[in-house]
Design a protein around this motif. Sequence first.
Motif, PDB file in Angstrom:
ATOM      1  N   ASP A  56      -9.502  -3.776   6.830  1.00 37.09           N
ATOM      2  CA  ASP A  56      -8.450  -2.948   7.423  1.00 37.09           C
ATOM      3  C   ASP A  56      -7.734  -2.038   6.432  1.00 37.09           C
ATOM      4  OD1 ASP A  56      -7.034  -4.807   6.019  1.00 37.09           O
ATOM      5  OD2 ASP A  56      -5.797  -5.489   7.694  1.00 37.09           O
ATOM      6  N   THR A  57      -8.422  -1.671   5.370  1.00 40.16           N
ATOM      7  CA  THR A  57      -7.842  -0.717   4.435  1.00 40.16           C
ATOM      8  C   THR A  57      -8.953  -0.018   3.670  1.00 40.16           C
ATOM      9  OG1 THR A  57      -6.478  -0.459   2.455  1.00 40.16           O
ATOM     10  CG2 THR A  57      -7.608  -2.551   2.720  1.00 40.16           C
ATOM     11  N   ASP A  58      -8.647   1.156   3.141  1.00 40.49           N
ATOM     12  CA  ASP A  58      -9.613   1.868   2.306  1.00 40.49           C
ATOM     13  C   ASP A  58      -9.727   1.250   0.916  1.00 40.49           C
ATOM     14  OD1 ASP A  58     -10.509   3.916   4.065  1.00 40.49           O
ATOM     15  OD2 ASP A  58      -8.599   4.943   3.805  1.00 40.49           O
ATOM     16  N   ASN A  59      -8.638   0.633   0.428  1.00 35.15           N
ATOM     17  CA  ASN A  59      -8.649   0.044  -0.909  1.00 35.15           C
ATOM     18  C   ASN A  59      -9.090   1.027  -1.991  1.00 35.15           C
ATOM     19  OD1 ASN A  59      -8.424  -2.984   0.112  1.00 35.15           O
ATOM     20  ND2 ASN A  59      -8.475  -3.036  -2.110  1.00 35.15           N
ATOM     21  N   ASN A  63      -4.851  -3.782  -4.420  1.00 35.87           N
ATOM     22  CA  ASN A  63      -3.642  -4.248  -3.741  1.00 35.87           C
ATOM     23  C   ASN A  63      -3.043  -5.457  -4.452  1.00 35.87           C
ATOM     24  OD1 ASN A  63      -5.684  -6.021  -3.095  1.00 35.87           O
ATOM     25  ND2 ASN A  63      -5.056  -6.298  -0.971  1.00 35.87           N
ATOM     26  N   PHE A 210      -1.388   1.995  -2.351  1.00 34.61           N
ATOM     27  CA  PHE A 210      -2.196   1.168  -1.463  1.00 34.61           C
ATOM     28  C   PHE A 210      -1.571   1.156  -0.075  1.00 34.61           C
ATOM     29  CE2 PHE A 210      -2.845  -2.867   0.679  1.00 34.61           C
ATOM     30  CZ  PHE A 210      -4.227  -2.947   0.709  1.00 34.61           C
ATOM     31  N   SER A 211      -2.390   1.263   0.943  1.00 29.19           N
ATOM     32  CA  SER A 211      -1.918   1.174   2.311  1.00 29.19           C
ATOM     33  C   SER A 211      -2.962   0.481   3.169  1.00 29.19           C
ATOM     34  CB  SER A 211      -1.605   2.568   2.887  1.00 29.19           C
ATOM     35  OG  SER A 211      -2.772   3.355   2.921  1.00 29.19           O
ATOM     36  N   SER A 212      -2.545  -0.119   4.263  1.00 28.57           N
ATOM     37  CA  SER A 212      -3.472  -0.838   5.127  1.00 28.57           C
ATOM     38  C   SER A 212      -3.132  -0.564   6.588  1.00 28.57           C
ATOM     39  CB  SER A 212      -3.436  -2.343   4.846  1.00 28.57           C
ATOM     40  OG  SER A 212      -2.144  -2.857   5.162  1.00 28.57           O
ATOM     41  N   ASN A 217       2.324  -2.404   3.861  1.00 30.38           N
ATOM     42  CA  ASN A 217       1.715  -1.690   2.748  1.00 30.38           C
ATOM     43  C   ASN A 217       2.241  -2.240   1.430  1.00 30.38           C
ATOM     44  OD1 ASN A 217       0.352  -0.106   4.565  1.00 30.38           O
ATOM     45  ND2 ASN A 217       1.879   1.503   4.567  1.00 30.38           N
TER      46      ASN A 217
END
Length: 217
Positions: A56-59, A63, A210-212, A217
């Motif tokens: 569920d994130t681009d990474n 993180n 970083f974001s998800s 986040n």
Amino acid sequence: MRRPFHLLLLVLALASGSVPVRAGQPQSVSAPVSPVSRADFAKYIDQWSEPEGYFDTDNFISNETSYLHIIPELQQRVRSGGVYIGVGPDQNFSYIARTKPSLAIIVDIRRQNMLQHLFMKALFELAATRAEYLALFFAREVPAVNRNAALPELLKAVRQARTGEDVFRRDLAAVRKKIAEFGIPLSADDQQKIEYVYSSFHQEGLDLRFSSIGRNN
């Protein structure tokens, strides 16, 4: 039900050397590690990769907030010349640089992370200095900065360097040409994801966070 690693991300041939029999403990018995050829590099990624899984994130960046804290103990426990196995994006380079393995293997559930590492591998081959590497990383003109400049000075110079769509397209073309030399079969979707990764670093620059999806986040 196991959660498989859907993807072998990257095999880095760092140097020839020896592999300790037991990870983290010095051993008198070791086995030689031969450098990985470019042909084998491409073959391993193509043959060992599985269909990618969902995350569920681009990474784009790690993180983890404390991954550097273990390095002093890691350096005490790990003997150079072994095999490094890691997961995820940029934190691997900090561990690799400090443990000096003969071979590094990075796995992840996301194919996009493999493509991001190919992007980074291309930058390492294209750049001769830290300033060139960072300028390429964010699609900026190479700043006029002392080769031995301290990191804060270097980052300030990169942040102030000229950028634009023309610089991004020029550098993207150079990255794609270099990646093509690795000989890894890439689909049109792979090419789009490489551009997506690069455009994210280009647009966000040193302010990238970083974001998800669906989590804090």
